[in-house]
Design an enzyme around this catalytic site. Structure first.
Site: not given
Length: 844
Positions: A296, A525, A529
């Site tokens: 990310d 996180d 995910d």
């Protein structure tokens, strides 16, 4: 080695018996100690991130570690937290009437019992059509009863880690919520029903191959022994069982698992000191070989410190009203505010009039948190009898809510792109009054500055073969692009990043890259995910990750930023370098002694005594354990085992070592004694040459990128001195002349000869490593299998429909293609315009 112990006991060779047991015990102790040392460091760090839970015991709320929860505990669960166990909702946190909760639970159990009894009493001849109609009526009645009995949903949670569904699921009193799901809305009391259960292929293949070679050499020795009339058990020092014992000791190195585990454990402890907790040691191998890093943007390349920057309100719209709507469309749980909601609320300090607006009796009737499908937050609020629906989210999502004019859409998108070019993360804000039309209040730009080390980190990533490109695409093309399976794989493989990704996008990207043979690392996180982290070759839970993400990750980071990941990759490649150096080194000595001793037994009917062979094996293990602490360089590109190349190099080195030992043995037949100056013991001379050349080989296989560590030099030096003392003073002499003593000049000559052999080995090793070999494993990366990819893609685009004929008897199954797949469209790949936010970046 265990078989060698049994054989030594059968031959009553008690010295070998004791020494072999000592080797096994030493390896076991060292392996246990190193794993414990690394484990203690990791557990110390894990204690700070252990899942906590709030339980009600003795009438008071207590915060304990989740592993201490037992069935029957009353646990407080709220939004932003991870559910610490399976349990049933008793009541909303602010609901003091516990009898109502018990009443609802009782009604539900009774309703289930009545439904079962009614189902059993039905006429078995009822038609399928009547059955379906009755079921629909009962389902509608059950839904109405549920709403009437239970009222509105008291809690919603994200179950994507379990079911894969992206939307939050509403929960009512009496419903079950599951372990490791994430709370999205509400705060409830839950009674625990069930707690969580406590719960190197390369090394195996090398060990298996060495064992096969041992069997082959043993077969050759026994066949040759029968032709030479060598007896099975006599004489004491020269029989087939002694030969078998020698080959069993040298064939498969007992220190192989010990040294590799020690190397990994020491590396894991090193990473732990740098705030990277390795939960699975094999993850280090994956980190070293990663060629694509999926990460990310927020919190890795940026500082994750949002600030609102120059909000853009529509013409005629009060800026203070737009900000008030943005705050109303935010979570009310101060403890679990996400960064976007937090910065929206914090911005109020600069706008006093907005604070005045929000202090005039607003009531929130419902709140729908952000989810990756709708990409917006929605709330229903009321003030002075007037109801509003407020929303904020991705600009394109908010724009689709309203029936905006073409002019408005154009200006809206243009301003969004302008903000994106300036590096802003932009949110759209809209409201709806009393069920009327949606009004677009325009945009709320937020700035997330790059981390101070981002520029340097990106350069370092490029130096490691993980360059960051600029081909960023809209993630919607992954699902709705209409491309064939192979085209989608090509699209993903060529992309450098995707904008506005959902959890299923991350999972799909990882899976497609793996299908093309790439080794992937995924960072994450959130709860949603977790599937992607588990599916990746190495899943990394970044700093501040949820408990669900940490539980599925191979590595957990306690520090922010991409620099920690890059550092971990460097360390992993250093560890891999040490392990590969040891593997090449360890195979070669096995082949060295197998080749030499097999030929020696067949040609000369002699061997190096078993007790000396035991000490050669012991010295090899003791010296190379220090490789775990060696100074190793990190490769500039993703690494891989390349086992065929390892076996070729190790085999050539083993043959050269065997040839050198044969040369030394041949000089001993000369009239002047060859290397012998005065007196000698052939066994001790061969023992010393083998020990020296094999020990020094580790300096060859470790490469020349760095100087060896003092630990490795000290370990090898101590063993060389000990081996020389064996030769000088004739320890374990057997029946050798001069009680096995060898003069000092002869020992010096053996040292000089061994040094010359090592120089030759170094030159050969350098040449072999410089030759490109066509069977590198990296050729598997990027390999395209269009037929397989198209088949899997088409299979996912059809639905298996189960039907019955008109009489309701025969089952019929047929495939029904999706309308989207039926179109067969394959639009040309085009790079999209700059999007308002990039959520996932692929570093390759």
């Amino acid at each position: 080695m265990e078989l060698a112990v049994i054989l030594a006991a059968g031959l009553r060779d008690w010295i070998d018996f004791g020494v072999i047991i000592g080797i096994l015990a030493l390896n076991a102790f060292v392996r246990w100690y190193q794993e414990k040392q690394a484990g203690d460091i990791v557990e110390l760090l894990k204690a700070g991130i252990a899942m906590k839970a709030t339980v009600v015991r003795n009438g008071e709320e207590q915060v304990i570690e989740a592993r201490e929860i037992v069935p029957g505990d009353i646990v407080v669960v709220e939004e932003g937290q991870t559910v610490p166990a399976d349990g049933k909702i008793l009541a909303a946190y602010d609901d003091k009437d516990r009898s109502r909760a018990k009443s609802i639970l009782g009604k539900r159990e009774a309703s289930k019992g009545n439904s079962r009894s009614q189902s059993q009493d039905r006429d078995s001849g009822e038609t399928a059509r009547d059955e379906k109609k009755r079921g629909e009526e009962e389902e509608g009645e059950e839904g109405e009863d549920k709403k009437e009995d239970e009222g509105p949903s008291v809690f919603s949670c994200d179950q994507s880690a379990i079911t894969g569904e992206s939307l939050a699921v509403d929960k009512y009193i009496g419903d079950t919520i599951y372990y490791m799901t994430g709370g999205k809305r509400g705060k409830v009391h839950m009674v625990v029903t069930e707690t969580a259960k406590q719960g190197f292929k390369v090394m195996n293949s090398i060990g298996t191959m060495l064992l096969v070679l041992v069997v082959i050499w043993l077969l050759a020795i026994w066949i040759g022994g029968f032709f030479r009339h060598v007896l099975i058990a006599t004489p004491t020092d020269n029989n087939l069982l002694v030969y078998s014992l020698v080959l069993l000791i040298i064939g498969v190195p007992v220190g192989l698992p010990c040294v590799t585990t020690t190397t990994l454990a020491v590396g894991a402890a090193f990473l732990a000191r740098r705030k990277a907790i390795v939960q699975k040691l094999t993850a280090i191998e994956s980190l070293a070989g990663v060629d694509i890093l999926c990460t990310d943007k927020t919190g890795t390349l940026t500082a994750n410190q949002l600030s609102v920057h120059e909000p853009w309100a529509a013409e005629g719209v009060n800026l203070n009203w737009m900000l008030a709507v943005a705050v109303l469309a935010s979570s009310h749980n101060i403890k679990a505010l996400d960064p976007v909601d937090k910065v929206t609320v914090v911005t109020l300090k600069d706008y006093p009039k907005v604070r005045e607006m929000l202090q005039r009796g607003w009531t929130t009737h419902s709140f729908k948190p952000f989810d990756p499908v709708s990409k917006r937050i929605t709330a229903e609020v009321e003030k002075e009898g007037k109801r509003w629906t407020v929303a904020k989210g991705a600009p394109n999502t908010i724009l689709r809510l309203a029936n905006a004019s073409q002019e408005l859409q154009e200006s809206y998108r243009q301003r969004t792109q302008e903000f994106a070019k300036r590096g802003f993360r932009t949110l759209g804000v809209a409201c709806q009054e009393q069920g009327g039309e949606w009004q677009i209040l325009r945009l709320l730009p937020m700035f997330d500055p790059p981390r101070s080390d981002t520029a340097q980190t990106i350069v370092e990533a490029g130096n490691l073969g993980l360059a960051l490109g600029t081909n960023v695409y809209d993630s919607q093309r992954l699902m709705t692009g209409g491309m064939s399976g192979s085209d989608v794989h090509d699209f993903v493989e060529s992309a450098d990043g995707f904008a506005e990704v959902a959890p299923e996008h991350k999972y799909q990207v990882v899976e497609m890259l793996q299908n093309r043979g790439h080794l992937t690392v995924m960072t994450g996180d959130g709860v949603n995910d977790a599937p992607s982290l588990k599916n990746a070759d190495c899943g990394i839970a970044v700093e501040g990750a949820s408990d669900a993400a940490r539980s599925e990750a191979d590595v957990v980071f306690l520090d922010e930023g991409l620099s920690t990941i890059i550092t971990s990759i460097k360390v992993a490649r250093q560890i891999f370098h040490r392990m590969k150096a040891y593997i090449v080194y360890r195979i070669a000595p096995c082949l060295h002694l197998e080749i030499y001793l097999t030929l020696s037994m067949i040609i000369l009917n002699e061997t190096i005594r078993a007790d000396l062979i035991v000490f050669i094996a012991l010295f090899a293990d003791l010296g190379t354990i220090a490789i775990a602490y060696d100074n190793a360089p990190h490769a500039r590109a993703p690494v891989e085992w390349q086992l065929p190349k390892i076996w070729i190099i190790s085999t050539i080195l083993g043959i050269l070592l065997a040839g050198a030992t044969w040369i030394l043995r041949g000089t001993l037949f000369l009239s002047d004694g060859g290397v012998i100056q005065n007196w000698r013991s052939v066994q001790e001379i061969l023992f010393l040459e083998v020990a020296l050349t094999e020990n020094w080989l580790i300096f060859v296989t470790r490469g020349a990128g760095t100087w060896p560590s003092w630990q490795l030099v000290a370990a090898i030096g101590a063993i060389d001195i000990l081996a020389s003392i064996f030769a000088l003073f004739g320890w374990l002499p057997g029946s050798q002349p001069h009680n096995g003593h060898t003069d000092i000049v002869t020992v010096v000559r053996v040292w000089a000869f061994s040094f010359g052999v090592t120089v030759v080995l170094a030159l050969v090793y350098f040449i072999l490593n410089s030759i490109p070999m066509s069977f590198n494993g990296s050729q598997k990366r990027g390999v395209k299998d269009a037929k397989h990819e198209d088949f899997i893609s088409n299979l996912r685009r059809v639905t298996l429909v189960h039907e019955r004929d008109g009489n309701g008897h025969e089952d019929v199954f047929r495939f029904q293609p999706e309308a989207e797949a039926a179109s067969g469209g394959q639009p040309k790949e085009e790079k999209t315009e700059k999007t308002e936010e990039v959520n996932t970046i692929v570093v390759r």
